[in-house]
Design an enzyme around this catalytic site. Structure first.
Site, PDB file in Angstrom:
ATOM      1  N   ASP A   1     -46.337  27.917  21.805  1.00 16.08           N
ATOM      2  CA  ASP A   1     -46.870  28.681  22.927  1.00 16.08           C
ATOM      3  C   ASP A   1     -48.279  28.835  22.956  1.00 16.08           C
ATOM      4  O   ASP A   1     -48.801  29.150  21.747  1.00 16.08           O
ATOM      5  CB  ASP A   1     -46.124  30.094  23.004  1.00 16.08           C
TER       6      ASP A   1
ATOM      7  N   GLU B   1     -47.821  23.623  23.658  1.00 12.61           N
ATOM      8  CA  GLU B   1     -48.162  23.715  25.220  1.00 12.61           C
ATOM      9  C   GLU B   1     -49.799  24.091  25.365  1.00 12.61           C
ATOM     10  O   GLU B   1     -50.456  24.946  24.839  1.00 12.61           O
ATOM     11  CB  GLU B   1     -47.602  25.238  25.677  1.00 12.61           C
TER      12      GLU B   1
HETATM   13  O1  TEU Z   1     -47.852  30.455  29.045  1.00 12.35           O
HETATM   14  C1  TEU Z   1     -49.092  30.019  28.906  1.00 12.35           C
HETATM   15  C2  TEU Z   1     -49.898  30.148  30.075  1.00 12.35           C
HETATM   16  O2  TEU Z   1     -50.885  29.837  30.265  1.00 12.35           O
HETATM   17  C3  TEU Z   1     -49.063  30.476  31.353  1.00 12.35           C
HETATM   18  O3  TEU Z   1     -49.018  31.419  31.645  1.00 12.35           O
HETATM   19  C4  TEU Z   1     -49.822  29.744  32.439  1.00 12.35           C
HETATM   20  O4  TEU Z   1     -50.876  29.776  32.670  1.00 12.35           O
HETATM   21  C5  TEU Z   1     -49.290  30.196  33.517  1.00 12.35           C
HETATM   22  O5  TEU Z   1     -47.843  30.471  33.640  1.00 12.35           O
HETATM   23  C6  TEU Z   1     -49.306  29.157  34.987  1.00 12.35           C
HETATM   24  O6  TEU Z   1     -48.682  29.640  36.074  1.00 12.35           O
HETATM   25  C7  TEU Z   1     -47.157  30.642  28.132  1.00 12.35           C
HETATM   26  C8  TEU Z   1     -45.515  30.912  28.117  1.00 12.35           C
HETATM   27  O7  TEU Z   1     -45.236  29.561  28.696  1.00 12.35           O
HETATM   28  C9  TEU Z   1     -45.389  31.811  29.368  1.00 12.35           C
HETATM   29  O8  TEU Z   1     -44.245  31.861  29.710  1.00 12.35           O
HETATM   30  C10 TEU Z   1     -45.894  33.135  28.686  1.00 12.35           C
HETATM   31  O9  TEU Z   1     -45.876  34.178  29.585  1.00 12.35           O
HETATM   32  C11 TEU Z   1     -47.336  33.094  28.091  1.00 12.35           C
HETATM   33  O10 TEU Z   1     -47.431  31.915  27.473  1.00 12.35           O
HETATM   34  C12 TEU Z   1     -47.709  34.360  27.265  1.00 12.35           C
HETATM   35  O11 TEU Z   1     -46.737  34.228  25.932  1.00 12.35           O
END
Ligand code: TEU
Length: 518
Positions: free
Chosen positions: A206, A264
């Site tokens: 993540d 990610e």
């Molecule tokens: O997401 C990282 C992130 O940057 C996302 O939030 C993105 O920018 C946004 O959703 C785009 O619309 C990760 C995980 O995938 C997310 O579910 C978590 O909420 C976030 O990290 C925090 O851990």
């Protein structure tokens, strides 16, 4: 030997929304076990599980309080052990989500930090700072949270006085870790080895572009809306120090040669993105260009060409995804209704024709749309933090419709599910679609079967045959893939038809459709 994950089809299971085995209205791991047939019938190679670790669920698992245990809501460690064993028995690998950028505010480390004094070793595990301005009443800098609002929250010290501020790039319940503190990596190493020794086949990492921060935490360039001003580097993410962290992770993973890491990475500069994929860093990185591309041939071409270029720069294999738990489902992004579904089926053919790993989000194989949910059921922290201006991501997280003619469609025995399932999804259930040869489910099953049995990928090679404002055609793995994103039917030549996302008329490919030819 080609690693198992190189051209694999991964299936993303959002555990809260896949299947509920204990009737509490929230999905769990024994629910996934009960539905492994579905994944085997679909022909996927691996599961990516969103977080199941112990969490108070402020961000539905991305706020981890214990990274080396499974939350009772999902069935505890024994349930994950069972899933790993039974999935492996079906030759399906299991990868789990790792959340290294931050912990939950309920994590013992953070609770210790709150109880400790400024400057203490406990606070050194996080990013606590004295405030700016009179009596430190202003946040240390102007960083904003990804979810909205300031990225800093002030604590009350043990003596009751207003105290230091701590950084949280997401929700206030998700304090960022201080990656300059060696304790933090040591704990992550323990977590990596804990899960790998339990048989996990790898990790989705993540916010892999987060973790490291510029030591002086300089202000961001903000625009009038209080968001990162266009064209400015974002000091919150993609700091050069992150690469030492990924080298450290890779060194651990190299003790488990079959295991994989997928980062990610919300970084769109090819050269910067490629740095994460160097031989001593991540195995793969999520590239979100296709997720961001509208249904236009030229933009889809650019997204694919750039993704291939970025992967090649890093000497790695590309990854492809159209959907996940953070973005609106593509059926809705492409316009919704029958047209949105037709375009989503066509893009599934484009994605599954490409070399590299493919990630299918649960429900994508059913052609599920986003759901407009009423305010009172919204749970995503984005809704609260944006002051009810952003509705957040719950619309793409509605539970799966498995069978029957009314909610909860076999998802649970409990009529009250954590998010309501629309009654009109009766026509989208797995049961209904399995019995319909023309369904999106049987379409996905056939595409994945053909990808496995017909395509022969050679590295990342894709030969562009045609790309203009209406049509995209490329040869990959020995198959010609044609996408018609225009508004007129186009002739199909160049081979024998293998599959098409909609019926041809007089050998012509309809608008919003795709085909494979050999
Ligand atoms: O997401 C990282 C992130 O940057 C996302 O939030 C993105 O920018 C946004 O959703 C785009 O619309 C990760 C995980 O995938 C997310 O579910 C978590 O909420 C976030 O990290 C925090 O851990």
């Amino acid at each position: 030997m080609t690693p198992w994950w190189r051209d694999a089809v991964f299936y993303q299971v959002y555990p809260r929304s896949f299947a509920d085995s204990d009737g509490d209205g929230v999905g769990d791991l024994r629910g996934v076990v009960a539905r492994l047939d579905h994944l085997e019938r679909l022909g996927v190679d691996a599961i990516w599980l969103n977080p199941v670790m112990v969490s108070p669920m402020a961000d539905h698992g991305y706020d981890v309080a214990d990274p080396r245990d499974v939350d009772p809501l999902f069935g505890g460690l024994a349930a994950l052990d069972e899933l790993i064993a039974l999935a492996h028995a079906r030759r399906i690998r299991v990868t789990v989500d790792l959340v290294p950028n931050h912990t939950s505010s309920q994590h013992p480390w953070f609770r210790a930090a709150l109880a400790a004094a400024p400057g203490s070793p406990e606070r050194q595990r996080y990013l606590f700072r004295d405030g700016a301005g009179p009596a430190g009443s202003a946040p240390p800098n102007n960083w904003v949270s990804v979810f909205g609002g300031p990225a800093w929250s002030r604590v009350t010290e043990a003596d009751g006085s207003p105290g230091q501020w701590y950084l949280h790039l997401f929700d206030a319940e998700q304090p960022d870790l201080n990656w300059d503190n060696p304790e933090v990596f040591a704990d992550l190493e323990a977590t990596l080895r804990f899960w790998l020794n339990r048989g996990v086949d790898g990790f989705r990492i993540d916010v892999a572009h987060g973790m490291a921060k510029p030591p002086d935490l300089p202000d961001m360039e903000l625009d009038a809306r209080g968001l990162l001003a266009a064209g400015n580097d974002d000091p919150r993410f993609n700091h050069a120090g992150v690469h030492d962290i990924h080298r450290g992770i890779r060194a651990v993973l190299d003790d488990y040669p079959h295991a994989v890491t997928i980062g990610e990475i919300w970084v769109f500069d090819n050269a910067e993105f490629a740095k994460y994929l160097r031989a001593d860093e991540l195995h793969m990185g999520f590239n979100f260009r296709l997720v961001r591309a509208p249904f236009e041939a030229a933009r889809i071409h650019d997204a694919i060409a750039n993704s291939l270029a970025a992967a090649a720069l890093g000497g790695a294999s590309p990854t492809w995804t159209l959907s996940n738990h953070d973005v609106d489902r593509e059926v809705t992004r492409y316009g919704g209704g029958e047209r949105g579904l037709a375009r989503a089926r066509a893009m599934a053919m484009v994605m599954l024709a490409l070399p590299g790993a493919v990630f299918v989000y649960n429900g994508e194989e059913l052609g599920l749309p986003n759901v407009e949910l009423p305010d009172e059921v919204l749970q995503d922290p984005v809704w609260e933090r944006s002051g009810h201006t952003e509705r957040g991501r719950d619309g793409c997280r509605v539970p799966m419709p498995w069978e029957g003619s009314a909610p909860p469609f076999g998802f649970s025995t409990n009529p009250v599910t954590w998010l309501p399932i629309p009654p009109e999804w009766a026509r989208l259930t797995v049961e209904r679609q399995a019995a319909d040869d023309g369904s999106t489910l049987n379409f996905f099953r056939e595409l994945i079967r053909l990808r496995r049995n017909v395509f022969r990928f050679h590295g990342n090679h894709v030969e562009w045959v045609r790309h203009d404002e209406n049509v995209l055609a490329f040869r990959s793995g020995g198959v010609l893939c044609v996408l018609n994103a225009g508004d007129r039917a186009v002739p199909l030549d160049g081979g024998r038809l293998l599959a098409a996302s909609s019926a041809l008329t007089g050998g012509r490919l309809a608008p919003d459709s795709a085909a494979w030819l050999v």
